[in-house]
Design a protein around this motif. Structure first.
Motif, PDB file in Angstrom:
ATOM      1  N   ILE A  42       0.864  -1.186   0.000  1.00 49.69           N
ATOM      2  CA  ILE A  42       0.000   0.000   0.000  1.00 49.69           C
ATOM      3  C   ILE A  42       0.895   1.229   0.000  1.00 49.69           C
ATOM      4  N   GLY A  43       0.823   1.985  -1.091  1.00 53.83           N
ATOM      5  CA  GLY A  43       1.660   3.179  -1.216  1.00 53.83           C
ATOM      6  C   GLY A  43       1.154   4.296  -0.337  1.00 53.83           C
ATOM      7  N   ARG A  44       2.042   4.839   0.349  1.00 46.69           N
ATOM      8  CA  ARG A  44       3.459   4.840   0.127  1.00 46.69           C
ATOM      9  C   ARG A  44       4.193   4.040   1.179  1.00 46.69           C
ATOM     10  N   GLY A  45       3.722   4.043   2.420  1.00 40.76           N
ATOM     11  CA  GLY A  45       4.441   3.384   3.512  1.00 40.76           C
ATOM     12  C   GLY A  45       4.552   1.881   3.426  1.00 40.76           C
ATOM     13  N   GLY A  46       3.652   1.227   2.713  1.00 41.03           N
ATOM     14  CA  GLY A  46       3.683  -0.229   2.646  1.00 41.03           C
ATOM     15  C   GLY A  46       4.482  -0.792   1.493  1.00 41.03           C
ATOM     16  N   LEU A  92      -2.628 -10.412   0.247  1.00 40.91           N
ATOM     17  CA  LEU A  92      -2.109  -9.881   1.501  1.00 40.91           C
ATOM     18  C   LEU A  92      -1.705  -8.427   1.286  1.00 40.91           C
ATOM     19  N   PHE A  93      -2.470  -7.498   1.845  1.00 39.05           N
ATOM     20  CA  PHE A  93      -2.170  -6.071   1.774  1.00 39.05           C
ATOM     21  C   PHE A  93      -1.228  -5.723   2.915  1.00 39.05           C
ATOM     22  N   ILE A  94      -0.196  -4.932   2.613  1.00 40.67           N
ATOM     23  CA  ILE A  94       0.797  -4.580   3.628  1.00 40.67           C
ATOM     24  C   ILE A  94       0.980  -3.067   3.678  1.00 40.67           C
ATOM     25  N   ASP A  95       0.999  -2.556   4.915  1.00 41.82           N
ATOM     26  CA  ASP A  95       1.287  -1.148   5.158  1.00 41.82           C
ATOM     27  C   ASP A  95       2.316  -1.064   6.279  1.00 41.82           C
ATOM     28  N   ASP A  96       2.864   0.120   6.497  1.00 40.61           N
ATOM     29  CA  ASP A  96       3.859   0.263   7.550  1.00 40.61           C
ATOM     30  C   ASP A  96       3.228   0.255   8.931  1.00 40.61           C
ATOM     31  N   ILE A  97       2.104   0.982   9.098  1.00 43.38           N
ATOM     32  CA  ILE A  97       1.494   1.090  10.416  1.00 43.38           C
ATOM     33  C   ILE A  97      -0.023   1.148  10.301  1.00 43.38           C
ATOM     34  N   ASN A  98      -0.685   0.485  11.191  1.00 48.50           N
ATOM     35  CA  ASN A  98      -2.125   0.611  11.378  1.00 48.50           C
ATOM     36  C   ASN A  98      -2.279   1.567  12.545  1.00 48.50           C
ATOM     37  N   ASP A  99      -2.473   2.832  12.240  1.00 47.23           N
ATOM     38  CA  ASP A  99      -2.532   3.849  13.278  1.00 47.23           C
ATOM     39  C   ASP A  99      -3.986   4.116  13.657  1.00 47.23           C
ATOM     40  N   SER A 100      -4.657   4.942  12.888  1.00 47.73           N
ATOM     41  CA  SER A 100      -6.076   5.209  13.164  1.00 47.73           C
ATOM     42  C   SER A 100      -6.962   4.114  12.581  1.00 47.73           C
ATOM     43  N   GLY A 101      -6.454   3.415  11.576  1.00 49.67           N
ATOM     44  CA  GLY A 101      -7.247   2.399  10.888  1.00 49.67           C
ATOM     45  C   GLY A 101      -7.902   2.915   9.624  1.00 49.67           C
ATOM     46  N   GLY A 102      -7.739   4.191   9.333  1.00 49.99           N
ATOM     47  CA  GLY A 102      -8.399   4.806   8.184  1.00 49.99           C
ATOM     48  C   GLY A 102      -8.063   4.166   6.848  1.00 49.99           C
ATOM     49  N   THR A 103      -6.803   3.887   6.612  1.00 47.36           N
ATOM     50  CA  THR A 103      -6.402   3.285   5.334  1.00 47.36           C
ATOM     51  C   THR A 103      -7.007   1.899   5.186  1.00 47.36           C
ATOM     52  N   ILE A 104      -6.896   1.090   6.213  1.00 44.45           N
ATOM     53  CA  ILE A 104      -7.402  -0.280   6.135  1.00 44.45           C
ATOM     54  C   ILE A 104      -8.920  -0.279   5.987  1.00 44.45           C
ATOM     55  N   VAL A 125       0.892  -5.368   8.883  1.00 48.03           N
ATOM     56  CA  VAL A 125       1.606  -4.115   9.122  1.00 48.03           C
ATOM     57  C   VAL A 125       2.845  -4.399   9.953  1.00 48.03           C
ATOM     58  N   ILE A 126       3.751  -3.472   9.951  1.00 45.54           N
ATOM     59  CA  ILE A 126       4.920  -3.577  10.826  1.00 45.54           C
ATOM     60  C   ILE A 126       4.497  -3.271  12.260  1.00 45.54           C
ATOM     61  N   ILE A 127       3.731  -2.177  12.451  1.00 45.06           N
ATOM     62  CA  ILE A 127       3.265  -1.773  13.779  1.00 45.06           C
ATOM     63  C   ILE A 127       1.752  -1.642  13.740  1.00 45.06           C
ATOM     64  N   THR A 128       1.063  -2.241  14.716  1.00 41.13           N
ATOM     65  CA  THR A 128      -0.381  -2.083  14.801  1.00 41.13           C
ATOM     66  C   THR A 128      -0.771  -1.428  16.117  1.00 41.13           C
ATOM     67  N   ASN A 129      -1.757  -0.593  16.038  1.00 37.99           N
ATOM     68  CA  ASN A 129      -2.291   0.129  17.183  1.00 37.99           C
ATOM     69  C   ASN A 129      -3.462  -0.677  17.737  1.00 37.99           C
ATOM     70  N   THR A 130      -3.346  -1.157  18.970  1.00 36.77           N
ATOM     71  CA  THR A 130      -4.394  -1.991  19.546  1.00 36.77           C
ATOM     72  C   THR A 130      -5.700  -1.233  19.742  1.00 36.77           C
ATOM     73  N   SER A 131      -5.652   0.091  19.782  1.00 33.15           N
ATOM     74  CA  SER A 131      -6.880   0.870  19.927  1.00 33.15           C
ATOM     75  C   SER A 131      -7.380   1.417  18.592  1.00 33.15           C
ATOM     76  N   SER A 132      -6.811   0.939  17.493  1.00 36.47           N
ATOM     77  CA  SER A 132      -7.266   1.344  16.160  1.00 36.47           C
ATOM     78  C   SER A 132      -8.669   0.812  15.901  1.00 36.47           C
ATOM     79  N   ARG A 133      -9.399   1.531  15.071  1.00 36.94           N
ATOM     80  CA  ARG A 133     -10.745   1.052  14.722  1.00 36.94           C
ATOM     81  C   ARG A 133     -10.688  -0.084  13.705  1.00 36.94           C
ATOM     82  N   ALA A 134      -9.543  -0.327  13.091  1.00 35.17           N
ATOM     83  CA  ALA A 134      -9.367  -1.444  12.148  1.00 35.17           C
ATOM     84  C   ALA A 134      -8.414  -2.468  12.758  1.00 35.17           C
ATOM     85  N   LYS A 135      -8.670  -3.721  12.509  1.00 32.00           N
ATOM     86  CA  LYS A 135      -7.797  -4.785  13.000  1.00 32.00           C
ATOM     87  C   LYS A 135      -7.000  -5.373  11.838  1.00 32.00           C
TER      88      LYS A 135
END
Length: 177
Positions: A42-46, A92-104, A125-135
């Motif tokens: 997933i561009g750009r971070g993934g 398999l979609f890959i991004d750098d971080i699942n932060d807010s969950g917006g991209t996913i 993802v490399i880093i996932t935020n446990t409180s993100s709205r996306a898993k």
């Protein structure tokens, strides 16, 4: 954090650390009962992690863009990917971080609108935020953004100026508030 505060930048610029995290993600996928037919960066971070995971798993890589915020730019590619999943191809979609969950969330919703079979789509993802709205399905490191306010700067981003990195971090203040 108010709009004038400097974010706490956490540089992940050590290649060995980044590579170790990529290997964790790749190992989790390889040890699961689900092997993708394609890795989609997933561009750009993934894009960079996607390329590495693609090589680690010996699976071809495709890419889509989301970060440029060009509304229809990725639609044709997402439509093709939706058809592929509907035909049973595992993506398999890959991004750098699942932060807010917006991209996913955006990608999942758009793929569903285009007829994708969600059972053939996974996210890593490399880093996932446990409180993100996306898993996510696979990750190397977890944070809880409700407590951890660091802004992660990945190796490919570290060549930007501090001003650019800070502006990006502050572009969605609620991530760091």
């Amino acid at each position: 954090m108010d709009d004038t505060s400097e974010p706490q930048l956490q540089y992940l610029e050590y290649y060995e650390d980044f590579l170790a995290k990529v290997r964790v993600v790749s190992r989790k996928v390889a040890e699961s009962d689900w092997m993708p037919d394609f890795v989609i960066g997933i561009g750009r971070g993934g894009l960079v992690p996607g390329c590495y995971v693609s090589h680690q798993l010996d699976v071809p890589m495709l890419s889509i863009d989301h970060s440029a915020k060009q509304p229809d730019f990725a639609d044709e590619l997402l439509a093709k990917l939706a058809v592929m999943s509907a035909q049973g191809k595992k993506l398999l979609f890959i991004d750098d971080i699942n932060d807010s969950g917006g991209t996913i969330e955006f990608l999942r919703a758009r793929l569903a609108e285009l007829g994708a079979d969600a059972s053939f789509v996974r996210f890593a993802v490399i880093i996932t935020n446990t409180s993100s709205r996306a898993k996510t399905d696979y990750w190397a490191q977890t944070i809880d953004r409700s407590h951890d306010k660091r802004w992660f700067v990945f190796p490919w981003e570290s060549v930007s100026t501090r001003e650019t990195i800070t502006a990006e971090a502050l572009s969605v203040p609620e991530r760091l508030a």
